[in-house]
Scaffold this motif. Sequence first.
Motif, short mmCIF file in Angstrom:
data_model
loop_
_atom_site.label_atom_id
_atom_site.label_comp_id
_atom_site.label_asym_id
_atom_site.label_seq_id
_atom_site.Cartn_x
_atom_site.Cartn_y
_atom_site.Cartn_z
N ILE A 5 0.87 -1.21 -0.01
CA ILE A 5 0.17 -0.04 -0.02
C ILE A 5 0.83 1.20 -0.12
N LEU A 6 1.98 1.23 0.82
CA LEU A 6 2.65 2.52 0.98
C LEU A 6 3.60 2.84 -0.29
N THR A 7 4.18 2.02 -0.94
CA THR A 7 5.05 2.02 -2.01
C THR A 7 4.31 1.63 -3.43
N ASN A 8 3.34 1.13 -3.17
CA ASN A 8 2.62 0.78 -4.53
C ASN A 8 3.49 -0.34 -5.37
N THR A 9 4.71 -1.13 -4.74
CA THR A 9 5.34 -1.88 -5.52
C THR A 9 4.68 -3.30 -5.18
N GLN A 10 5.13 -4.41 -5.69
CA GLN A 10 4.73 -5.91 -5.14
C GLN A 10 4.92 -6.00 -3.90
N ASN A 11 4.26 -6.95 -3.25
CA ASN A 11 4.50 -7.01 -1.82
C ASN A 11 5.05 -8.53 -1.52
N HIS A 61 8.87 7.45 -1.99
CA HIS A 61 9.78 7.97 -3.18
C HIS A 61 10.93 6.75 -3.44
N SER A 62 11.32 5.72 -2.55
CA SER A 62 12.08 4.61 -3.04
C SER A 62 11.44 3.93 -3.83
N GLY A 63 10.11 3.67 -3.48
CA GLY A 63 9.13 2.72 -4.45
C GLY A 63 9.12 3.54 -5.91
N ILE A 64 9.13 4.91 -5.97
CA ILE A 64 8.98 5.48 -7.17
C ILE A 64 10.14 5.61 -8.19
N ILE A 65 11.21 5.73 -7.71
CA ILE A 65 12.43 5.42 -8.12
C ILE A 65 12.87 3.92 -8.72
N LEU A 66 12.63 2.98 -7.52
CA LEU A 66 12.88 1.60 -8.14
C LEU A 66 11.90 1.17 -9.22
N VAL A 69 12.93 2.70 -12.51
CA VAL A 69 14.11 2.22 -13.19
C VAL A 69 14.15 0.63 -13.51
N PHE A 70 13.46 -0.07 -12.54
CA PHE A 70 13.45 -1.55 -12.64
C PHE A 70 12.20 -1.97 -13.48
N GLY A 71 10.96 -1.16 -13.47
CA GLY A 71 9.72 -1.54 -13.87
C GLY A 71 8.91 -2.03 -12.72
N LYS A 72 7.81 -1.66 -12.80
CA LYS A 72 6.74 -1.69 -11.77
C LYS A 72 6.49 -3.36 -11.64
N ASP A 73 6.47 -4.26 -12.33
CA ASP A 73 6.14 -5.48 -11.93
C ASP A 73 7.30 -6.15 -11.48
N ASN A 74 8.44 -5.68 -11.45
CA ASN A 74 9.80 -6.48 -11.11
C ASN A 74 10.15 -5.91 -9.51
N VAL A 75 9.42 -5.19 -9.01
CA VAL A 75 10.01 -4.53 -7.81
C VAL A 75 9.25 -5.08 -6.77
N TYR A 76 9.75 -5.41 -5.58
CA TYR A 76 8.95 -5.98 -4.41
C TYR A 76 9.61 -5.58 -3.05
N LEU A 86 13.59 -8.21 -9.21
CA LEU A 86 13.87 -9.76 -9.83
C LEU A 86 13.83 -9.26 -11.38
N MET A 87 14.70 -9.19 -12.18
CA MET A 87 14.92 -9.00 -13.59
C MET A 87 15.47 -10.12 -14.31
N GLU A 88 14.24 -10.75 -15.06
CA GLU A 88 14.28 -11.94 -15.97
C GLU A 88 14.95 -11.32 -17.03
N ASN A 89 15.81 -12.33 -17.86
CA ASN A 89 16.48 -11.99 -19.16
C ASN A 89 17.47 -10.94 -18.81
N LYS A 90 17.83 -10.77 -17.87
CA LYS A 90 18.94 -9.56 -17.62
C LYS A 90 20.29 -10.08 -17.10
#
Length: 160
Positions: A5-11, A61-66, A69-76, A86-90
Motif C-alpha cells: 500500500i505505501l510504495t505501490n510495489t509488489q508485496n 519515493h524509494s518505490g517511485i525510483i525503483l 528504473v526496474f519496472g513496476k512489475d519487477n520490484v517487491y 527480480l529481473m528476468e532475461n537480464k
Amino acid sequence: MYKDILTNTQNKAAYKNAIKALDEDIKDRSPVFSVAFFDINGLEDINTHYGFEAGDELMYHSGIILKKVFGKDNVYRVAGDEFIALMENKTSLDMEEYFRSFDNELKELNDSRKLAHELGIAKGGCTYRTEKHENYRQVFITAKERMKKDKEAYYQNKTN
C-alpha cells in the motif's frame, strides 16, 4: 492482495510466488535472471528523530525510483525498508546499466531538494549462473552481501 500500500510495489506474497516460479525454472532449465537487493540507509534514525511520516515519505519515493528504473512489475517490498528487483532475461552487464540509471535518478531526486531528508539507498546485485548457483536463495544471498558492502561504504563516506 499482491501490492504494498505505501510504495505501490509488489508485496512479499507476490515475491514468494515469483521466487517459487524461479526455483522451478532453475530445476527445469537454465533461466537468465538477476536479483537486485535494496535497503534504505538511515531509515530507523529518520523515524526516531522526525517521525514515521518522514520515513514513509522516503519509502514512498524509494518505490517511485525503483519502479521507474526496474519496472513496476519487477520490484517487491520484502521487509520494512528492503526491496528486491527480480529481473528476468537480464545479465550482469544489463544490471550495471540499471544501477547507473538508479544512481542518476537517486541523485536527481536528492539534488531537487523535494524531500525534507536525503534519500540514501544501498544496493547490491547478482546474476544467476548455472555453474555457480543451485537455487534462487544462493543468488539472493550474494546480492544481499553486496548490498551490505555498499551500505558500509555509504556510511564510511558520510563520516569522511
